[in-house]
Each structure stands twice: as structure tokens, then as C-alpha cells.
Design an enzyme around this catalytic site. Structure first.
Site, short mmCIF file in Angstrom:
data_model
loop_
_atom_site.label_atom_id
_atom_site.label_comp_id
_atom_site.label_asym_id
_atom_site.label_seq_id
_atom_site.Cartn_x
_atom_site.Cartn_y
_atom_site.Cartn_z
N GLU A 86 0.84 -1.20 0.00
CA GLU A 86 0.00 0.00 0.00
C GLU A 86 0.88 1.26 0.00
OE1 GLU A 86 -1.99 0.73 3.74
OE2 GLU A 86 -3.66 1.75 2.77
N LYS A 188 -10.19 0.83 -1.36
CA LYS A 188 -10.11 0.54 0.08
C LYS A 188 -11.35 1.02 0.82
CE LYS A 188 -6.99 1.27 4.04
NZ LYS A 188 -5.78 1.99 4.47
N CYS A 221 -4.71 -3.20 3.96
CA CYS A 221 -4.33 -2.76 5.30
C CYS A 221 -5.43 -2.87 6.37
CB CYS A 221 -3.78 -1.34 5.22
SG CYS A 221 -2.66 -0.97 6.60
#
Ligand SMILES: *[C@@H]1O[C@H](CO)[C@@H](O)[C@H](O)[C@H]1NC(C)=O
Ligand SMILES: *[C@@H]1O[C@H](CO)[C@@H](O)[C@H](O)[C@H]1NC(C)=O
Ligand SMILES: *[C@@H]1O[C@H](CO)[C@@H](O)[C@H](O)[C@H]1NC(C)=O
Ligand SMILES: *[C@@H]1O[C@H](CO)[C@@H](O)[C@H](O)[C@H]1NC(C)=O
Ligand SMILES: *[C@@H]1O[C@H](CO)[C@@H](O)[C@H](O)[C@H]1NC(C)=O
Ligand SMILES: *[C@@H]1O[C@H](CO)[C@@H](O)[C@H](O)[C@H]1NC(C)=O
Ligand SMILES: *[C@@H]1O[C@H](CO)[C@@H](O)[C@H](O)[C@H]1NC(C)=O
Length: 526
Positions: A86, A188, A221
Site C-alpha cells: 500500500e 479501500k 491494510c
């Protein structure tokens, strides 16, 4: 171990495991070579100052040059899929406007088929997409990278989800097939202090197919701690997950490799995890995890700050895979988003709050002679000390109880204090998520108030059986030994009534943390 020893070891281990599975298991009959790259990124020293497109590109090309070298190395080792972390191209800590020069508009691969390498003129302002696509093509591998996506949005027709400036900016994974085709795009869902990005209007559940291992799912993440998209993917039968991250380490419970290992075991999936390497931000820890094996890297204090390529052969876990591509409900878009968004500027990480503990939990409060409360990961855990060489203890937080049988095998002369902690409640600092956790921790010092604080090393080994009765079936187990060494729990058992048992013995290093990390997704919005 050096990288080559590590890789060789894992080749042998996974080869052995693959054989073992072929002999005993019904489905898994194949394997593939996966690679992840922990990237020591070249940062923009002034992320809050807007850059022109040429200047932003010039910055990203430096990181892309490193990606190119690593793609070549991965290909030499036979990698069929390579994952980058990321924020690995642009870095972090931008504002909504200062990231402008870094944005590209990424077409939706579910709507159109585009190969940026062979059709570079189809869209302007897509230099990064073109370079990544050509890299996948040149090295003949599936390539996953994370970048910043700009999507115009209908301010007039959809004022509720469209930002006032008429555009969405997304933290995005892109996937290219080995001929350079853009095959998947994922935005995300669970942002972590990312002022430059928007949460997508609907949670995206995105998968893609490969010819060598079937289906993979995408997340980023902080997503790993939440139901959508992560558990939604697993519940749809996706057994191979790709996890670019910029994870800031937070012992004792959420160090990068510790939770990566725990998730792979708890969800019984393969996880390809690529983290950034940045010492100032405490970012390191990447790996290739299957329910049976782990190839991972976690830099130690004082190691040179550099990237690390990991390559391992792992078994195919896709239950639908039959050596050819299988039609799936790829890329389904789900329910309204329920993410936890914060509004400061930062990166995706877990934050240690020990530097500024909450006043009410800063020091230990004796409850009775044997239990005490101490803050761990900013949550008030109820602890009991392990004060015997051999013993059995229970500790409860309300009706949630943890049970431990243990035998300590002290090494050397140093005295080390251990405690068993229980927590049932909602974590509310830097993100909101409901938990039930049982954890054995080495306390940082010899005072009970140090139990729950960060510690990286330990000498005492312990044989133990740790058990809790959880109100969720999502329990992530881990055993972390001294200096960030992961151990595979010897025995794990989940009973129908929610009881989870983890048994372990014959440790190779001192025990830092043994944990059963239960996620009560169903209570997150309460
Ligand atoms: C992010 O930017 C803010 C404001 O400029 C600064 O105070 C902070 O130190 C930066 N953090 C990082 C990790 O660069
Ligand atoms: C790209 O930009 C050039 C110059 O602004 C323009 O002439 C061209 O039509 C654009 N191409 C596309 C595909 O938008
Ligand atoms: C994990 O998956 C394997 C198949 O890949 C299966 O045999 C095993 O029973 C699963 N384990 C658990 C605990 O669900
Ligand atoms: C990194 O970890 C050290 C040691 O735990 C801590 O003191 C420091 O505050 C952390 N850095 C950041 C940026 O959080
Ligand atoms: C350990 O603690 C228990 C109470 O939790 C106490 O009864 C026992 O005497 C202690 N043992 C030692 C060796 O201090
Ligand atoms: C867990 O312990 C904390 C601290 O003592 C307490 O505030 C909380 O109510 C307890 N949780 C439950 C579910 O009893
Ligand atoms: C642990 O080590 C002991 C002594 O070497 C051995 O007898 C035992 O079988 C080992 N247990 C496991 C589970 O490997």
C-alpha cells in the site's frame, strides 16, 4: 537465515506439504509460486505541498524503477504473482489537494477490457498504469500494486455520496494479468487517517481469476480488521487473499507478521502480505502465509533500512479450482458502507497508545489480591499474574473468561513477569471494533503496571494450553516468540459452542505473546 536459505527452506517445506496434501486431501493437487515485496519507498519529503503532474510522475518513477528490478528478480525465481505494498508509489500524509499530481483515473475492468501496455493511447494521464502493465507483461507474472485513483462523481444526481469537489479519490489496488491486461480494481473500504482519500459509496468485494491458482480476493491494510470486504470474501469461499499494507507495528497484539499469521490461521486462508519498510513509521513485516506454512520477514531494530523480496511455492487453496478458470460472481458490489473513517492525515496502521495512555487506565488498579487492570492496545484488560512455575489460572472480563494451563521453562538468569489477560468490549481508539481477546503476555518490566506494554524480546519458554469461550467464530490465533519469530501453534481446536483451544509446547524462543484474538463483527455498529 539468509534469503536464499529461507526461500530454499520454504520450497522444501511447501513441496513436502504439497505432497502430503496430495496424498491425504481430496482437492488440493497443485501449487504456485507467490512473491511479495517489502518496499523501502522513496518518500516525497513535503507531501503537503502540491506537485505538478510531471514532478509527481518523476517521484513515482523512482519507486517504479525499484518495482521493475524486483519484478525481474521475482520472475527469475519463478514467481507467478507478485504483490507490492500500500502507498508504495506515492507515500503517505498527503492532503486531499496535494495528492492531485499523483492521481490517475483507473477504468473499471468490469466494464471494459484494457491493456495499458499495448493500448497506451486509449487514455491520457495513465503513465503509472502503463508502466505496471508493461512490467506484468515483460516478466510474465500477475502483478498487484496500490495507487491513487481519481473518479469523477455525479455531484448533481448523488450529492449524498459525492464529495463537494465532484470527485472521488480512492486508495486503490490494481491487478494486471501476465499479458498486461488490467483485470481487477479495488477501492479501500476501511481508511485509517487518510485525508487524501474517500470511502467508496458501497463496499467492494473484488476477486480475480488466475490460470495457475484460481481465485484471489483483494483487501488493503486496515480492512483486515473488519467484516467488509475481508470476511465477506472468506464467507464467499475465497481462500486466497492479497494484502498490500502500510502497517505500523503495535505490540503486544497487532504486530504486522503476528496478525498476518493469526488471520491466515483463523480464517484458514492463504494471505499474500506486502508491507512498506520505513523505520521512522515502524513499518516492516511481510509474508506469504498458508494455514500450513509461513515465509515472512520482519526487520529488527538496527537492520539496514532496505526492501525485501520473499518468494515461496504454496499450495492452491481455491476449492473451485480445477486447473482452469471457473466462472464466479466476480466483483459483486455489496451493501452500504459501514467503515470507520477518521479525519486526520496519516497512514494505515495500528497505533500504540502507551506514549499517552488514557488517564483512567494509565496505572494498574488492584481489584483483588490476584487480578488487576492494565491497558493493552489502549483497552482495559483484566489480568492475572502467572506467578508459579506450573499452574492453572482463569481470568474473566464480565462473563467472558480465559483459561490457561502453563508450565514455564525459565532460561538464563533473568526474571521475567508473565500475565494472562482478558478483554471483552469495543476498542475505540483510532478505529472502533468489538473484541473478545485472551492473551498471555510478557510484561515489559517486573511491575504489574507494565503488563500489556510493548516488549520485543523474552527468554522464558512456556508450554501452555490457552482456552476461551468466544461469542464469535472469528478467532485469530498467534504465538509470537522473541525477536519477532512466529511459531505455528501445535494444536488448535474450535468447538461448536464457541470454545477455542490453542495448545503449544517446545518453543524455539522465549514467549512474547500468545493470543486468541476474537472479532465480534456483529457488535461493531453498536
Ligand atoms: C504528516 O503531516 C503533518 C502535518 O504536516 C506532520 O505534523 C506529521 O509529522 C506528518 N507525519 C508523517 C508521518 O509524515
Ligand atoms: C489526450 O490529450 C490530448 C492533448 O490534450 C488530446 O488531444 C487527446 O484527445 C486526449 N486523448 C484522450 C484519449 O483523451
Ligand atoms: C482448512 O481448509 C482445509 C482445506 O484446504 C480443510 O481440509 C480443513 O479442514 C480446514 N480447517 C478448518 C479448521 O476449517
Ligand atoms: C515506533 O516505535 C517506537 C518504539 O515502540 C515508539 O517509541 C515510537 O513512538 C513509534 N513511532 C511512531 C511514529 O509511532
Ligand atoms: C500466586 O498468586 C496466588 C493468587 O493469585 C496466590 O494464592 C499464590 O500464593 C501466589 N504464589 C506465589 C508463589 O506467589
Ligand atoms: C471488562 O472490564 C472493564 C474494566 O473493568 C469493564 O469496564 C467492562 O465492563 C468489562 N466488560 C464486560 C463485558 O463486563
Ligand atoms: C517436545 O519435546 C519433548 C522432549 O524433546 C518430546 O518428547 C515431545 O515429543 C515434544 N513434543 C512435541 C509436541 O513435539
Amino acid at each position: 537465515m539468509s534469503l536464499s536459505e529461507e526461500t530454499m527452506f520454504l520450497f522444501i517445506v511447501s513441496f513436502y506439504l504439497t505432497l502430503a496434501i496430495v496424498q491425504t486431501g481430496p482437492v488440493v493437487d497443485s501449487s504456485y509460486v507467490a512473491a511479495v515485496y517489502e518496499h523501502n519507498l522513496i518518500l516525497n519529503p513535503e507531501p503537503r505541498v502540491p506537485l505538478s503532474r510531471p514532478a509527481a510522475l518523476q517521484h513515482m518513477q523512482k519507486n517504479l524503477d525499484i518495482y521493475e528490478e524486483q519484478a525481474a528478480r521475482a520472475a527469475q525465481q519463478g514467481a507467478q504473482i507478485l504483490v507490492f505494498p500500500e502507498d508504495g508509489l506515492q507515500g503517505f500524509n498527503f492532503s486531499r489537494s496535494s495528492i492531485s499530481g499523483y492521481l490517475e483515473t483507473i477504468p473499471d475492468p468490469q466494464q471494459e477490457s484494457w491493456n495499458p501496455c499495448t493500448e497506451p493511447d486509449k487514455y491520457n494521464n495513465t503513465e503509472v498504469l502503463q508502466r505496471l502493465s508493461c512490467m506484468a507483461r515483460r516478466y510474465n507474472l500477475y502483478l498487484v500494486a496500490n495507487m491513487a485513483d481519481l473518479q469523477p462523481c455525479p455531484l448533481k444526481t448523488d450529492p449524498s455520496s459525492c464529495p463537494p469537489d465532484g470527485r472521488w479519490q480512492f486508495n486503490t489496488n490494481v491487478v494486471f494479468s501476465s499479458d498486461g491486461l488490467l483485470v481487477a480494481r479495488y477501492h479501500k473500504q476501511n481508511l485509517y487517517f487518510e485525508e487524501s482519500f474517500d470511502t467508496p459509496p458501497k463496499a467492494e468485494i473484488i476477486t480475480f481469476e488466475t490460470p495457475f491458482a484460481g481465485r484471489f480476493g483483494l483487501m488493503i491494510c486496515f480492512d483486515i480488521l473488519f467484516h467488509d470486504p475481508t470476511v465477506a470474501l472468506v464467507e464467499r469461499g475465497v481462500r486466497q487473499l492479497i494484502f498490500p499494507t502500510a502497517w505500523m507495528n503495535a505490540l503486544p497484539l497487532l504486530d504486522s507478521v503476528q496478525f498476518q499469521r493469526a488471520f491466515s490461521l483463523g480464517a484458514n486462508v492463504t494471505l499474500l502480505a506486502a508491507n512498506l519498510r520505513n523505520d521512522r513509521m515502524n513499518m516492516t513485516g511481510s509474508g506469504i502465509y498458508t494455514p500450513f506454512s509461513a515465509t515472512y520477514h520482519h526487520a529488527q531494530r538496527g537492520d539496514p533500512e532496505e526492501g525485501r523480496l520473499l518468494v515461496a511455492r504454496v499450495p492452491v487453496l481455491d476449492p473451485l479450482w480445477a486447473g482452469q478458470s471457473v466462472a464466479t460472481e466476480e466483483g459483486v458490489v455489496m451493501a452500504e458502507s459501514t467503515s470507520s473513517t477518521a479525519t486526520d492525515s496519516g497512514v494505515c496502521h495500528q497505533e500504540s497508545c502507551f506514549v499517552s495512555p488514557r488517564p483512567e487506565t494509565a496505572s494498574s488498579v488492584p481489584l483483588s489480591s490476584s487480578t488487576f487492570i492494565s491497558s493493552m492496545m489502549c483497552d482495559p484488560f483484566t489480568f492475572v499474574l502467572l506467578n508459579e512455575t506450573v499452574g492453572e489460572v482463569n481470568v474473566c472480563n464480565g462473563t467472558f473468561c480465559c483459561h490457561l494451563q502453563y508450565r514455564q521453562l525459565p532460561q538464563g538468569s533473568s526474571k521475567e513477569l508473565y500475565a494472562l489477560g482478558a478483554f471483552a468490549g469495543t476498542h475505540t481508539v483510532n478505529g472502533r471494533y468489538a473484541l473478545q481477546v485472551c492473551a498471555i503476555v510478557r510484561c515489559a518490566g517486573l511491575d504489574v503496571s507494565s503488563c500489556g506494554q510493548e516488549v520485543e524480546e523474552a527468554e522464558s519458554k512456556m508450554d501452555f494450553l490457552l482456552e476461551g469461550k468466544f461469542g464469535t467464530r472469528y478467532v485469530y490465533p498467534s504465538v509470537l516468540a522473541s525477536k519477532m519469530v512466529l511459531e505455528q501453534p501445535e494444536h488448535l481446536e474450535k468447538a461448536a459452542d464457541g470454545r477455542v483451544t490453542m495448545k503449544h509446547s517446545n518453543m524455539t524462543g522465549g514467549l512474547v505473546t500468545a493470543c486468541l484474538y476474537g472479532r465480534m463483527y456483529h457488535l461493531d455498529s453498536e
